[in-house]
Design a protein around this motif. Sequence first.
Motif, short mmCIF file in Angstrom:
data_model
loop_
_atom_site.label_atom_id
_atom_site.label_comp_id
_atom_site.label_asym_id
_atom_site.label_seq_id
_atom_site.Cartn_x
_atom_site.Cartn_y
_atom_site.Cartn_z
N ILE A 1 0.95 -1.62 -0.04
CA ILE A 1 -0.20 -0.18 -0.13
C ILE A 1 0.50 1.32 0.06
CG2 ILE A 1 -2.30 0.82 1.66
CD1 ILE A 1 -2.12 -1.44 2.78
N VAL A 2 1.44 1.82 -0.45
CA VAL A 2 1.94 3.52 -1.34
C VAL A 2 0.83 4.45 -1.72
CG1 VAL A 2 4.65 2.25 -1.32
CG2 VAL A 2 2.69 2.10 -3.51
N GLY A 3 1.95 5.71 -1.56
CA GLY A 3 0.73 6.54 -2.36
C GLY A 3 -0.45 6.81 -1.78
N GLU A 4 -1.01 7.57 -2.46
CA GLU A 4 -2.17 7.71 -1.63
C GLU A 4 -3.27 6.96 -1.17
OE1 GLU A 4 -6.28 10.13 -3.84
OE2 GLU A 4 -4.20 9.88 -4.89
N PRO A 5 -2.86 5.66 -1.62
CA PRO A 5 -4.11 4.49 -1.29
C PRO A 5 -3.60 3.89 0.58
CG PRO A 5 -3.36 4.15 -2.51
CD PRO A 5 -2.76 5.55 -2.74
N MET A 6 -2.07 4.31 0.64
CA MET A 6 -1.39 4.61 1.98
C MET A 6 -2.05 5.37 2.96
SD MET A 6 2.05 4.65 3.15
CE MET A 6 2.67 6.34 3.03
N TRP A 7 -2.60 6.78 2.65
CA TRP A 7 -3.32 7.45 3.99
C TRP A 7 -4.19 7.96 2.95
CZ3 TRP A 7 0.29 10.06 5.39
CH2 TRP A 7 1.81 10.35 5.49
N ILE A 8 -5.48 7.05 2.55
CA ILE A 8 -6.41 7.02 2.42
C ILE A 8 -6.62 5.82 3.46
CG2 ILE A 8 -8.81 5.77 0.99
CD1 ILE A 8 -7.33 7.38 -1.64
N ALA A 9 -5.83 4.41 3.63
CA ALA A 9 -6.04 3.71 4.46
C ALA A 9 -6.10 3.56 5.69
CB ALA A 9 -4.87 2.15 3.69
N CYS A 10 -4.96 4.74 6.35
CA CYS A 10 -5.30 5.08 7.38
C CYS A 10 -6.10 6.18 7.76
CB CYS A 10 -3.75 6.47 7.71
SG CYS A 10 -2.05 5.39 7.59
N PHE A 11 -6.57 6.11 6.66
CA PHE A 11 -7.83 7.39 7.17
C PHE A 11 -8.95 6.66 7.07
CE2 PHE A 11 -12.32 9.08 5.79
CZ PHE A 11 -12.19 10.48 7.67
N ILE A 12 -8.94 5.78 6.88
CA ILE A 12 -9.98 4.39 6.63
C ILE A 12 -10.32 3.66 8.45
CG2 ILE A 12 -11.21 2.60 6.56
CD1 ILE A 12 -10.75 3.42 3.48
N GLN A 13 -9.28 3.48 8.40
CA GLN A 13 -8.39 3.00 9.73
C GLN A 13 -9.42 3.92 11.41
OE1 GLN A 13 -4.91 2.63 11.01
NE2 GLN A 13 -4.94 0.26 12.03
N LEU A 14 -8.95 4.95 10.97
CA LEU A 14 -9.32 5.87 12.22
C LEU A 14 -10.40 6.40 12.26
CD1 LEU A 14 -6.53 8.95 11.85
CD2 LEU A 14 -7.06 6.75 13.31
N LEU A 15 -11.12 6.22 10.82
CA LEU A 15 -12.75 5.80 10.88
C LEU A 15 -13.56 5.02 11.28
CD1 LEU A 15 -14.50 8.25 9.49
CD2 LEU A 15 -14.97 6.39 7.45
N TRP A 16 -12.51 3.73 11.31
CA TRP A 16 -13.15 2.29 11.80
C TRP A 16 -13.31 2.57 13.31
CZ3 TRP A 16 -16.82 -0.14 10.49
CH2 TRP A 16 -17.03 -0.34 8.65
N VAL A 17 -12.13 3.30 14.12
CA VAL A 17 -12.18 3.07 15.42
C VAL A 17 -13.81 3.94 16.14
CG1 VAL A 17 -10.99 4.21 16.96
CG2 VAL A 17 -9.81 3.51 15.49
N VAL A 18 -13.44 5.07 15.39
CA VAL A 18 -14.90 6.25 15.46
C VAL A 18 -16.54 5.61 15.39
CG1 VAL A 18 -16.40 8.31 15.36
CG2 VAL A 18 -13.29 8.40 15.02
N VAL A 19 -16.33 4.54 14.31
CA VAL A 19 -18.02 4.22 14.34
C VAL A 19 -17.57 3.15 15.21
CG1 VAL A 19 -19.07 2.31 12.58
CG2 VAL A 19 -17.78 4.66 11.84
N ILE A 20 -16.12 2.39 15.61
CA ILE A 20 -17.14 0.95 16.65
C ILE A 20 -17.67 1.38 17.67
CG2 ILE A 20 -15.56 -1.38 17.64
CD1 ILE A 20 -16.69 -1.09 14.43
N PHE A 21 -16.67 2.48 17.66
CA PHE A 21 -16.54 2.58 18.87
C PHE A 21 -18.27 3.25 19.21
CE2 PHE A 21 -16.48 6.41 22.51
CZ PHE A 21 -16.49 6.23 23.21
#
Lengths: 263, 263
Positions: free
Chosen positions: A224-244
Amino acid sequence: MVKKYLMLAKSSIHLDIAYPAWYWSHLIVTFSKLVLMVSFWSAVFDGKQLINGWDLSSLITYTVLSMLLNEYVNGASWELSNLIRTGQISVELLRPYDLHFRLMAQDVGATISNMMRTAVPLVLFMAFVYHLQFPVTILAGILFLWTVMVAIVLGNLIDLIIGTMAFWLENMWGLRVFKAALFLFFNGALIPLNMFPDWLQYLCMWTPFPSLVYTPVGIFTGRIVGEPMWIACFIQLLWVVVIFIVLRLVWRVALRKVTVFGG
Amino acid sequence: MLRYIKLYWHFFKLRVQIMMEYRLDFIIGILSVLFIQGAGLFFVNIVFKQIQTIRGWSFDEVVFIYAVACCGRAIHHIFFDSLWVFGRDYIRNGGFDRMLVRPAPAFFQLIAERVQQDGVGQLLIGIWLLSYAAPTIGVEWTFVSMTVLIILILSSSMVFIGIHVFTCSLSFWMTDSMPVQWSVHEMSDFARYPLVIYNRVIQSLMTWIIPYGFTAFYPAAYFLRPETYLKMGWITPIIGFGCCLIGAYVWRKGVRNFTGTGS
Protein backbone atom coordinates in the motif's frame (compact mmCIF):
# COMPACT_ATOMS: atom_id res chain seq x y z
CA MET A 1 -7.98 11.73 34.59
CA VAL A 2 -5.68 9.84 32.25
CA LYS A 3 -3.40 8.94 35.11
CA LYS A 4 -5.63 6.32 36.67
CA TYR A 5 -5.87 4.45 33.35
CA LEU A 6 -2.09 4.59 33.02
CA MET A 7 -1.76 3.05 36.46
CA LEU A 8 -4.21 0.31 35.47
CA ALA A 9 -2.19 -0.36 32.32
CA LYS A 10 0.93 -0.67 34.40
CA SER A 11 -0.67 -3.05 36.85
CA SER A 12 -1.61 -5.40 34.05
CA ILE A 13 2.01 -5.50 32.91
CA HIS A 14 2.86 -6.99 36.29
CA LEU A 15 0.04 -9.48 35.89
CA ASP A 16 1.25 -10.43 32.43
CA ILE A 17 4.68 -11.21 33.82
CA ALA A 18 3.21 -13.21 36.68
CA TYR A 19 2.18 -16.22 34.57
CA PRO A 20 5.35 -17.77 33.13
CA ALA A 21 3.66 -21.01 32.01
CA TRP A 22 1.28 -19.16 29.74
CA TYR A 23 4.08 -16.97 28.48
CA TRP A 24 6.21 -19.89 27.40
CA SER A 25 3.38 -21.83 25.83
CA HIS A 26 2.27 -18.74 23.95
CA LEU A 27 5.83 -18.21 22.74
CA ILE A 28 6.16 -21.82 21.59
CA VAL A 29 2.80 -21.86 19.85
CA THR A 30 3.39 -18.57 18.07
CA PHE A 31 6.83 -19.66 17.02
CA SER A 32 5.64 -22.97 15.63
CA LYS A 33 2.82 -21.28 13.73
CA LEU A 34 5.33 -18.94 12.12
CA VAL A 35 7.53 -21.88 11.18
CA LEU A 36 4.51 -23.68 9.76
CA MET A 37 3.45 -20.78 7.58
CA VAL A 38 6.99 -20.03 6.41
CA SER A 39 7.48 -23.70 5.50
CA PHE A 40 4.17 -23.69 3.72
CA TRP A 41 4.95 -20.63 1.62
CA SER A 42 8.46 -21.87 0.87
CA ALA A 43 6.98 -25.11 -0.44
CA VAL A 44 4.43 -23.16 -2.46
CA PHE A 45 7.12 -21.08 -4.18
CA ASP A 46 9.52 -24.00 -4.71
CA GLY A 47 11.74 -22.14 -7.18
CA LYS A 48 9.07 -19.82 -8.57
CA GLN A 49 10.05 -16.15 -8.65
CA LEU A 50 6.71 -14.40 -8.29
CA ILE A 51 3.24 -15.38 -7.18
CA ASN A 52 0.57 -12.75 -7.60
CA GLY A 53 3.23 -10.02 -7.52
CA TRP A 54 4.83 -11.35 -4.34
CA ASP A 55 8.33 -12.72 -4.09
CA LEU A 56 9.09 -15.26 -1.37
CA SER A 57 11.13 -12.90 0.79
CA SER A 58 8.52 -10.14 1.00
CA LEU A 59 5.75 -12.71 1.50
CA ILE A 60 7.62 -14.26 4.43
CA THR A 61 8.10 -10.80 5.91
CA TYR A 62 4.39 -10.16 5.44
CA THR A 63 3.42 -13.48 7.00
CA VAL A 64 5.62 -13.12 10.08
CA LEU A 65 4.49 -9.56 10.81
CA SER A 66 0.82 -10.14 10.08
CA MET A 67 0.54 -13.33 12.13
CA LEU A 68 2.21 -11.66 15.08
CA LEU A 69 0.07 -8.55 14.80
CA ASN A 70 -3.03 -10.73 14.62
CA GLU A 71 -2.17 -12.00 18.12
CA TYR A 72 -2.47 -8.50 19.50
CA VAL A 73 -5.55 -7.04 17.86
CA ASN A 74 -7.93 -8.51 20.41
CA GLY A 75 -8.95 -7.27 23.78
CA ALA A 76 -10.75 -7.81 27.02
CA SER A 77 -13.86 -9.69 25.86
CA TRP A 78 -13.00 -12.53 28.24
CA GLU A 79 -12.84 -10.33 31.33
CA LEU A 80 -15.93 -8.42 30.30
CA SER A 81 -18.00 -11.54 29.69
CA ASN A 82 -16.84 -13.00 33.00
CA LEU A 83 -17.90 -9.83 34.82
CA ILE A 84 -21.28 -10.10 33.18
CA ARG A 85 -21.74 -13.81 33.82
CA THR A 86 -20.79 -13.63 37.48
CA GLY A 87 -22.87 -10.51 38.08
CA GLN A 88 -19.85 -8.57 39.27
CA ILE A 89 -20.73 -6.09 36.55
CA SER A 90 -23.16 -4.34 38.89
CA VAL A 91 -20.32 -3.51 41.28
CA GLU A 92 -18.02 -2.51 38.44
CA LEU A 93 -20.55 0.00 37.17
CA LEU A 94 -20.44 1.86 40.47
CA ARG A 95 -16.67 2.28 40.43
CA PRO A 96 -15.22 5.70 39.57
CA TYR A 97 -13.99 4.86 36.09
CA ASP A 98 -15.41 4.10 32.71
CA LEU A 99 -15.48 0.31 32.50
CA HIS A 100 -14.62 0.22 28.79
CA PHE A 101 -11.64 2.50 29.24
CA ARG A 102 -10.48 0.53 32.25
CA LEU A 103 -10.61 -2.78 30.38
CA MET A 104 -8.90 -1.23 27.38
CA ALA A 105 -6.16 0.37 29.45
CA GLN A 106 -5.42 -2.94 31.11
CA ASP A 107 -5.44 -4.82 27.86
CA VAL A 108 -3.18 -2.32 26.11
CA GLY A 109 -0.78 -2.57 29.03
CA ALA A 110 -0.70 -6.36 28.75
CA THR A 111 -0.38 -6.13 24.98
CA ILE A 112 2.64 -3.84 25.11
CA SER A 113 4.32 -5.98 27.73
CA ASN A 114 3.64 -9.15 25.78
CA MET A 115 4.81 -7.61 22.51
CA MET A 116 8.13 -6.71 24.09
CA ARG A 117 8.58 -10.19 25.48
CA THR A 118 7.18 -12.29 22.63
CA ALA A 119 6.81 -10.47 19.33
CA VAL A 120 10.09 -8.54 19.43
CA PRO A 121 12.31 -11.57 20.17
CA LEU A 122 10.43 -13.63 17.59
CA VAL A 123 10.78 -10.97 14.92
CA LEU A 124 14.49 -10.66 15.65
CA PHE A 125 14.91 -14.43 15.52
CA MET A 126 12.94 -14.76 12.29
CA ALA A 127 14.82 -11.80 10.79
CA PHE A 128 18.07 -13.55 11.56
CA VAL A 129 17.04 -16.96 10.20
CA TYR A 130 14.82 -16.00 7.26
CA HIS A 131 16.25 -12.58 6.39
CA LEU A 132 13.10 -10.51 6.78
CA GLN A 133 12.96 -7.28 4.84
CA PHE A 134 13.13 -3.77 6.23
CA PRO A 135 10.22 -1.38 5.71
CA VAL A 136 10.26 -0.09 2.13
CA THR A 137 10.75 3.55 3.17
CA ILE A 138 11.33 5.40 6.43
CA LEU A 139 7.86 6.90 6.12
CA ALA A 140 6.42 3.39 5.75
CA GLY A 141 8.24 2.36 8.91
CA ILE A 142 6.83 5.28 10.91
CA LEU A 143 3.33 4.80 9.54
CA PHE A 144 3.60 1.09 10.33
CA LEU A 145 4.18 1.85 14.01
CA TRP A 146 1.33 4.35 14.06
CA THR A 147 -1.15 2.07 12.29
CA VAL A 148 -0.20 -0.81 14.59
CA MET A 149 -1.18 1.34 17.58
CA VAL A 150 -4.48 2.32 15.98
CA ALA A 151 -5.11 -1.31 15.05
CA ILE A 152 -4.64 -2.41 18.66
CA VAL A 153 -7.19 0.15 19.83
CA LEU A 154 -9.61 -0.86 17.07
CA GLY A 155 -9.19 -4.55 17.90
CA ASN A 156 -9.89 -3.78 21.54
CA LEU A 157 -13.11 -1.96 20.72
CA ILE A 158 -14.39 -4.80 18.53
CA ASP A 159 -13.51 -7.30 21.25
CA LEU A 160 -15.50 -5.35 23.83
CA ILE A 161 -18.57 -5.60 21.61
CA ILE A 162 -18.02 -9.39 21.52
CA GLY A 163 -17.70 -9.45 25.31
CA THR A 164 -20.94 -7.52 25.72
CA MET A 165 -22.72 -10.39 23.96
CA ALA A 166 -22.40 -12.33 27.23
CA PHE A 167 -25.57 -10.53 28.27
CA TRP A 168 -27.40 -12.70 25.78
CA LEU A 169 -25.17 -15.73 25.19
CA GLU A 170 -23.76 -18.53 27.25
CA ASN A 171 -21.35 -20.07 24.73
CA MET A 172 -18.69 -17.35 24.63
CA TRP A 173 -16.15 -19.93 23.47
CA GLY A 174 -18.01 -20.41 20.20
CA LEU A 175 -18.38 -16.72 19.61
CA ARG A 176 -14.71 -16.12 20.30
CA VAL A 177 -13.63 -18.91 17.98
CA PHE A 178 -15.91 -17.45 15.36
CA LYS A 179 -14.42 -14.01 15.84
CA ALA A 180 -10.88 -15.37 15.75
CA ALA A 181 -11.59 -17.14 12.47
CA LEU A 182 -13.23 -14.04 11.03
CA PHE A 183 -10.25 -11.92 12.05
CA LEU A 184 -7.58 -14.32 10.85
CA PHE A 185 -9.15 -14.62 7.48
CA PHE A 186 -10.47 -11.18 6.65
CA ASN A 187 -7.79 -9.04 8.22
CA GLY A 188 -5.17 -10.59 5.98
CA ALA A 189 -3.18 -12.45 8.61
CA LEU A 190 -3.51 -15.81 6.91
CA ILE A 191 -3.08 -14.63 3.35
CA PRO A 192 -2.48 -11.15 1.89
CA LEU A 193 -5.79 -9.66 0.92
CA ASN A 194 -4.61 -8.81 -2.60
CA MET A 195 -4.48 -12.55 -3.31
CA PHE A 196 -8.22 -12.82 -2.70
CA PRO A 197 -10.58 -12.99 -5.66
CA ASP A 198 -11.82 -9.52 -6.61
CA TRP A 199 -15.34 -9.88 -5.22
CA LEU A 200 -13.98 -10.90 -1.83
CA GLN A 201 -11.49 -8.04 -1.75
CA TYR A 202 -14.36 -5.72 -2.47
CA LEU A 203 -16.43 -7.27 0.32
CA CYS A 204 -13.54 -6.94 2.78
CA MET A 205 -13.21 -3.25 2.03
CA TRP A 206 -16.57 -2.70 3.70
CA THR A 207 -15.51 -4.37 6.95
CA PRO A 208 -13.18 -3.07 9.66
CA PHE A 209 -11.02 -6.20 9.45
CA PRO A 210 -8.40 -5.09 6.89
CA SER A 211 -7.65 -2.08 9.10
CA LEU A 212 -6.47 -4.45 11.82
CA VAL A 213 -3.61 -6.19 10.02
CA TYR A 214 -3.52 -5.66 6.29
CA THR A 215 -3.19 -1.88 6.50
CA PRO A 216 -0.11 -1.78 8.79
CA VAL A 217 1.69 -4.75 7.27
CA GLY A 218 0.71 -3.78 3.73
CA ILE A 219 2.31 -0.39 4.32
CA PHE A 220 5.41 -2.01 5.80
CA THR A 221 5.92 -4.35 2.86
CA GLY A 222 5.18 -1.69 0.26
CA ARG A 223 1.88 -3.15 -0.96
CA ILE A 224 0.00 0.00 0.00
CA VAL A 225 1.85 3.11 -1.19
CA GLY A 226 1.13 6.71 -2.23
CA GLU A 227 -2.38 8.02 -2.01
CA PRO A 228 -4.04 4.70 -1.05
CA MET A 229 -1.70 4.57 1.94
CA TRP A 230 -3.08 7.81 3.36
CA ILE A 231 -6.62 6.76 2.55
CA ALA A 232 -6.07 3.46 4.37
CA CYS A 233 -4.81 5.35 7.45
CA PHE A 234 -7.85 7.59 7.35
CA ILE A 235 -10.25 4.65 6.98
CA GLN A 236 -8.60 3.00 9.97
CA LEU A 237 -9.33 6.03 12.15
CA LEU A 238 -12.85 6.22 10.78
CA TRP A 239 -13.46 2.63 11.88
CA VAL A 240 -12.24 3.43 15.38
CA VAL A 241 -14.90 6.13 15.63
CA VAL A 242 -17.65 3.98 14.10
CA ILE A 243 -16.91 0.93 16.26
CA PHE A 244 -16.71 3.07 19.37
CA ILE A 245 -20.18 4.48 18.69
CA VAL A 246 -21.53 0.99 18.02
CA LEU A 247 -19.98 -0.27 21.25
CA ARG A 248 -21.63 2.47 23.29
CA LEU A 249 -25.00 1.87 21.65
CA VAL A 250 -24.86 -1.89 22.21
CA TRP A 251 -23.73 -1.29 25.76
CA ARG A 252 -26.63 1.01 26.48
CA VAL A 253 -29.14 -1.54 25.23
CA ALA A 254 -27.41 -4.25 27.26
CA LEU A 255 -27.41 -2.23 30.46
CA ARG A 256 -31.16 -1.99 30.30
CA LYS A 257 -31.09 -5.74 30.83
CA VAL A 258 -29.12 -5.25 34.05
CA THR A 259 -31.83 -3.04 35.45
CA VAL A 260 -34.49 -5.50 34.36
CA PHE A 261 -32.74 -8.26 36.29
CA GLY A 262 -32.41 -5.93 39.23
CA GLY A 263 -28.60 -5.99 38.97
CA MET B 1 -19.38 -52.35 30.94
CA LEU B 2 -23.10 -52.21 30.28
CA ARG B 3 -23.52 -50.23 33.43
CA TYR B 4 -21.11 -47.57 32.18
CA ILE B 5 -22.80 -47.38 28.80
CA LYS B 6 -26.11 -46.80 30.56
CA LEU B 7 -24.52 -44.26 32.84
CA TYR B 8 -22.92 -42.43 29.93
CA TRP B 9 -26.21 -42.44 28.07
CA HIS B 10 -27.84 -40.88 31.10
CA PHE B 11 -25.22 -38.11 31.27
CA PHE B 12 -25.51 -37.69 27.52
CA LYS B 13 -29.25 -37.08 27.71
CA LEU B 14 -28.67 -34.46 30.39
CA ARG B 15 -26.16 -32.68 28.19
CA VAL B 16 -28.53 -32.66 25.26
CA GLN B 17 -31.20 -31.14 27.47
CA ILE B 18 -28.81 -28.38 28.49
CA MET B 19 -27.91 -27.78 24.85
CA MET B 20 -31.54 -27.40 23.93
CA GLU B 21 -31.90 -24.76 26.62
CA TYR B 22 -29.27 -22.64 24.91
CA ARG B 23 -30.27 -23.03 21.32
CA LEU B 24 -28.56 -19.92 20.00
CA ASP B 25 -25.31 -21.00 21.64
CA PHE B 26 -25.64 -24.39 20.02
CA ILE B 27 -25.92 -22.83 16.59
CA ILE B 28 -23.05 -20.40 17.19
CA GLY B 29 -20.80 -23.22 18.37
CA ILE B 30 -21.42 -25.32 15.29
CA LEU B 31 -21.16 -22.36 12.94
CA SER B 32 -17.92 -21.18 14.49
CA VAL B 33 -16.18 -24.50 13.90
CA LEU B 34 -17.66 -24.77 10.42
CA PHE B 35 -16.39 -21.32 9.64
CA ILE B 36 -12.89 -21.86 10.95
CA GLN B 37 -12.53 -25.06 8.93
CA GLY B 38 -14.04 -23.36 5.91
CA ALA B 39 -11.57 -20.48 6.21
CA GLY B 40 -8.64 -22.89 6.35
CA LEU B 41 -9.86 -24.64 3.23
CA PHE B 42 -10.54 -21.42 1.40
CA PHE B 43 -6.98 -20.40 2.16
CA VAL B 44 -5.66 -23.60 0.60
CA ASN B 45 -8.00 -23.08 -2.34
CA ILE B 46 -6.68 -19.57 -3.00
CA VAL B 47 -3.10 -20.77 -2.84
CA PHE B 48 -3.84 -23.57 -5.28
CA LYS B 49 -5.25 -21.05 -7.74
CA GLN B 50 -1.62 -19.99 -8.22
CA ILE B 51 0.08 -23.37 -8.30
CA GLN B 52 -0.85 -26.87 -9.46
CA THR B 53 0.82 -28.91 -6.75
CA ILE B 54 2.68 -28.34 -3.52
CA ARG B 55 5.74 -30.63 -3.46
CA GLY B 56 3.81 -32.97 -5.72
CA TRP B 57 0.51 -32.97 -3.79
CA SER B 58 -2.60 -31.66 -5.53
CA PHE B 59 -5.44 -29.58 -4.11
CA ASP B 60 -7.82 -32.53 -3.89
CA GLU B 61 -5.21 -34.58 -2.07
CA VAL B 62 -4.61 -31.80 0.45
CA VAL B 63 -8.39 -31.58 0.96
CA PHE B 64 -8.48 -35.31 1.63
CA ILE B 65 -5.75 -34.98 4.28
CA TYR B 66 -7.69 -32.07 5.76
CA ALA B 67 -10.86 -34.15 5.84
CA VAL B 68 -9.24 -37.00 7.75
CA ALA B 69 -7.87 -34.46 10.23
CA CYS B 70 -11.34 -32.94 10.67
CA CYS B 71 -12.98 -36.27 11.45
CA GLY B 72 -10.33 -37.47 13.90
CA ARG B 73 -10.26 -34.12 15.64
CA ALA B 74 -14.05 -33.95 15.82
CA ILE B 75 -14.40 -37.23 17.72
CA HIS B 76 -11.88 -35.99 20.25
CA HIS B 77 -13.60 -32.61 20.43
CA ILE B 78 -17.10 -34.00 20.97
CA PHE B 79 -16.38 -36.62 23.62
CA PHE B 80 -13.19 -35.60 25.42
CA ASP B 81 -13.63 -31.88 25.81
CA SER B 82 -13.59 -31.90 29.60
CA LEU B 83 -9.89 -32.76 29.56
CA TRP B 84 -9.21 -29.13 28.74
CA VAL B 85 -10.62 -27.76 31.97
CA PHE B 86 -9.52 -30.64 34.21
CA GLY B 87 -6.86 -28.62 36.02
CA ARG B 88 -8.89 -25.47 36.36
CA ASP B 89 -12.29 -26.92 37.23
CA TYR B 90 -11.43 -30.16 39.04
CA ILE B 91 -7.94 -30.11 40.52
CA ARG B 92 -7.71 -26.50 41.62
CA ASN B 93 -11.00 -26.30 43.48
CA GLY B 94 -10.91 -29.83 44.85
CA GLY B 95 -13.68 -31.19 42.63
CA PHE B 96 -11.48 -34.14 41.84
CA ASP B 97 -11.42 -35.27 45.48
CA ARG B 98 -15.16 -35.71 45.25
CA MET B 99 -14.80 -37.82 42.11
CA LEU B 100 -12.42 -40.19 43.83
CA VAL B 101 -15.00 -41.23 46.41
CA ARG B 102 -17.77 -41.92 43.92
CA PRO B 103 -18.32 -45.53 42.80
CA ALA B 104 -17.04 -45.14 39.23
CA PRO B 105 -13.58 -44.53 37.80
CA ALA B 106 -12.65 -40.86 37.99
CA PHE B 107 -11.66 -40.76 34.34
CA PHE B 108 -15.06 -42.06 33.29
CA GLN B 109 -16.80 -39.43 35.38
CA LEU B 110 -14.66 -36.69 33.89
CA ILE B 111 -15.36 -37.76 30.32
CA ALA B 112 -19.06 -38.40 30.87
CA GLU B 113 -19.60 -34.97 32.34
CA ARG B 114 -19.32 -33.17 29.03
CA VAL B 115 -20.37 -33.58 25.44
CA GLN B 116 -19.19 -30.76 23.24
CA GLN B 117 -21.72 -30.02 20.53
CA ASP B 118 -19.33 -27.67 18.73
CA GLY B 119 -17.40 -30.66 17.43
CA VAL B 120 -20.46 -31.84 15.50
CA GLY B 121 -19.91 -29.10 12.90
CA GLN B 122 -16.39 -30.34 12.44
CA LEU B 123 -17.50 -33.92 11.98
CA LEU B 124 -20.05 -32.87 9.37
CA ILE B 125 -17.54 -30.83 7.40
CA GLY B 126 -15.06 -33.70 7.59
CA ILE B 127 -17.52 -36.22 6.23
CA TRP B 128 -18.64 -33.82 3.54
CA LEU B 129 -15.03 -33.18 2.47
CA LEU B 130 -14.27 -36.89 2.43
CA SER B 131 -17.16 -37.52 0.10
CA TYR B 132 -16.06 -34.61 -2.08
CA ALA B 133 -12.37 -35.45 -2.27
CA ALA B 134 -12.46 -39.23 -2.42
CA PRO B 135 -13.91 -39.65 -5.95
CA THR B 136 -11.63 -36.98 -7.46
CA ILE B 137 -8.50 -38.72 -6.26
CA GLY B 138 -9.60 -42.19 -7.29
CA VAL B 139 -10.45 -43.73 -3.92
CA GLU B 140 -13.16 -46.28 -4.56
CA TRP B 141 -15.84 -46.78 -1.95
CA THR B 142 -15.84 -50.47 -1.33
CA PHE B 143 -16.66 -52.24 1.88
CA VAL B 144 -12.97 -52.83 2.53
CA SER B 145 -11.81 -49.28 1.85
CA MET B 146 -14.64 -47.87 3.97
CA THR B 147 -13.73 -50.11 6.88
CA VAL B 148 -10.07 -49.20 6.61
CA LEU B 149 -10.92 -45.52 6.46
CA ILE B 150 -13.11 -45.72 9.55
CA ILE B 151 -10.42 -47.63 11.44
CA LEU B 152 -7.82 -45.05 10.44
CA ILE B 153 -10.05 -42.15 11.49
CA LEU B 154 -10.69 -43.80 14.85
CA SER B 155 -6.94 -44.29 15.22
CA SER B 156 -6.43 -40.65 14.35
CA SER B 157 -8.73 -39.58 17.15
CA MET B 158 -7.01 -42.03 19.49
CA VAL B 159 -3.74 -40.21 18.82
CA PHE B 160 -5.47 -36.94 19.70
CA ILE B 161 -7.02 -38.43 22.82
CA GLY B 162 -3.89 -40.22 24.02
CA ILE B 163 -1.69 -37.17 23.70
CA HIS B 164 -4.34 -35.02 25.35
CA VAL B 165 -4.79 -37.37 28.30
CA PHE B 166 -1.03 -37.29 28.73
CA THR B 167 -0.78 -33.48 28.80
CA CYS B 168 -3.96 -33.22 30.86
CA SER B 169 -2.58 -35.61 33.48
CA LEU B 170 0.28 -33.22 34.08
CA SER B 171 -2.30 -31.23 36.04
CA PHE B 172 -1.80 -33.73 38.88
CA TRP B 173 1.67 -32.32 39.35
CA MET B 174 1.33 -28.72 38.17
CA THR B 175 -2.32 -28.03 39.17
CA ASP B 176 -3.36 -26.59 35.82
CA SER B 177 -1.63 -27.92 32.73
CA MET B 178 -3.80 -26.04 30.28
CA PRO B 179 -0.88 -24.05 28.80
CA VAL B 180 0.96 -27.31 28.10
CA GLN B 181 -2.16 -28.95 26.68
CA TRP B 182 -2.75 -26.01 24.43
CA SER B 183 0.78 -25.68 23.11
CA VAL B 184 1.03 -29.39 22.36
CA HIS B 185 -2.42 -29.50 20.79
CA GLU B 186 -1.68 -26.57 18.51
CA MET B 187 1.17 -28.61 17.01
CA SER B 188 -1.48 -30.76 15.35
CA ASP B 189 -1.93 -27.99 12.78
CA PHE B 190 1.28 -29.17 11.15
CA ALA B 191 -0.34 -32.46 10.23
CA ARG B 192 -3.02 -30.85 8.09
CA TYR B 193 -0.62 -30.44 5.20
CA PRO B 194 1.60 -33.05 3.55
CA LEU B 195 4.46 -33.51 5.99
CA VAL B 196 6.92 -33.43 3.09
CA ILE B 197 6.72 -29.63 2.96
CA TYR B 198 8.59 -29.37 6.27
CA ASN B 199 12.23 -29.92 7.06
CA ARG B 200 13.44 -33.21 8.51
CA VAL B 201 13.40 -32.04 12.12
CA ILE B 202 9.71 -31.15 12.00
CA GLN B 203 8.89 -34.31 10.07
CA SER B 204 10.45 -36.62 12.61
CA LEU B 205 9.04 -34.56 15.50
CA MET B 206 5.53 -35.00 14.05
CA THR B 207 6.11 -38.70 13.43
CA TRP B 208 7.92 -40.05 16.46
CA ILE B 209 7.87 -37.50 19.28
CA ILE B 210 4.42 -35.90 19.12
CA PRO B 211 2.89 -38.25 16.59
CA TYR B 212 0.26 -35.91 15.18
CA GLY B 213 1.42 -36.98 11.72
CA PHE B 214 -0.73 -40.05 12.30
CA THR B 215 -3.85 -37.95 12.83
CA ALA B 216 -4.11 -36.90 9.21
CA PHE B 217 -1.17 -37.14 6.88
CA TYR B 218 -0.17 -40.80 7.22
CA PRO B 219 -3.71 -42.23 7.21
CA ALA B 220 -4.59 -40.10 4.19
CA ALA B 221 -1.33 -40.88 2.42
CA TYR B 222 -2.10 -44.56 2.84
CA PHE B 223 -4.92 -44.02 0.37
CA LEU B 224 -3.19 -41.47 -1.83
CA ARG B 225 0.32 -42.93 -2.17
CA PRO B 226 0.10 -46.58 -1.07
CA GLU B 227 3.47 -47.31 -2.75
CA THR B 228 5.31 -45.08 -0.26
CA TYR B 229 3.09 -44.91 2.78
CA LEU B 230 1.61 -48.39 3.07
CA LYS B 231 3.58 -49.17 6.21
CA MET B 232 2.79 -45.83 7.84
CA GLY B 233 -0.89 -46.50 7.21
CA TRP B 234 -0.68 -49.91 8.83
CA ILE B 235 1.07 -48.74 11.95
CA THR B 236 -1.40 -45.86 12.48
CA PRO B 237 -3.74 -47.95 14.68
CA ILE B 238 -0.73 -49.18 16.66
CA ILE B 239 0.40 -45.61 17.25
CA GLY B 240 -3.16 -44.71 18.25
CA PHE B 241 -3.27 -47.52 20.81
CA GLY B 242 0.23 -46.68 21.97
CA CYS B 243 -0.69 -43.04 22.62
CA CYS B 244 -3.75 -44.07 24.62
CA LEU B 245 -1.73 -46.60 26.64
CA ILE B 246 0.88 -44.01 27.51
CA GLY B 247 -1.85 -41.48 28.32
CA ALA B 248 -3.61 -43.99 30.57
CA TYR B 249 -0.35 -44.90 32.29
CA VAL B 250 0.46 -41.27 33.12
CA TRP B 251 -3.12 -40.67 34.27
CA ARG B 252 -2.94 -43.64 36.69
CA LYS B 253 0.40 -42.52 37.98
CA GLY B 254 -1.07 -39.06 38.49
CA VAL B 255 -4.08 -40.35 40.40
CA ARG B 256 -1.84 -42.40 42.68
CA ASN B 257 0.39 -39.40 43.17
CA PHE B 258 -2.52 -37.05 43.80
CA THR B 259 -2.78 -35.43 47.21
CA GLY B 260 -5.20 -32.57 46.54
CA THR B 261 -4.62 -28.86 46.73
CA GLY B 262 -6.19 -28.55 50.14
CA SER B 263 -9.05 -26.42 48.93
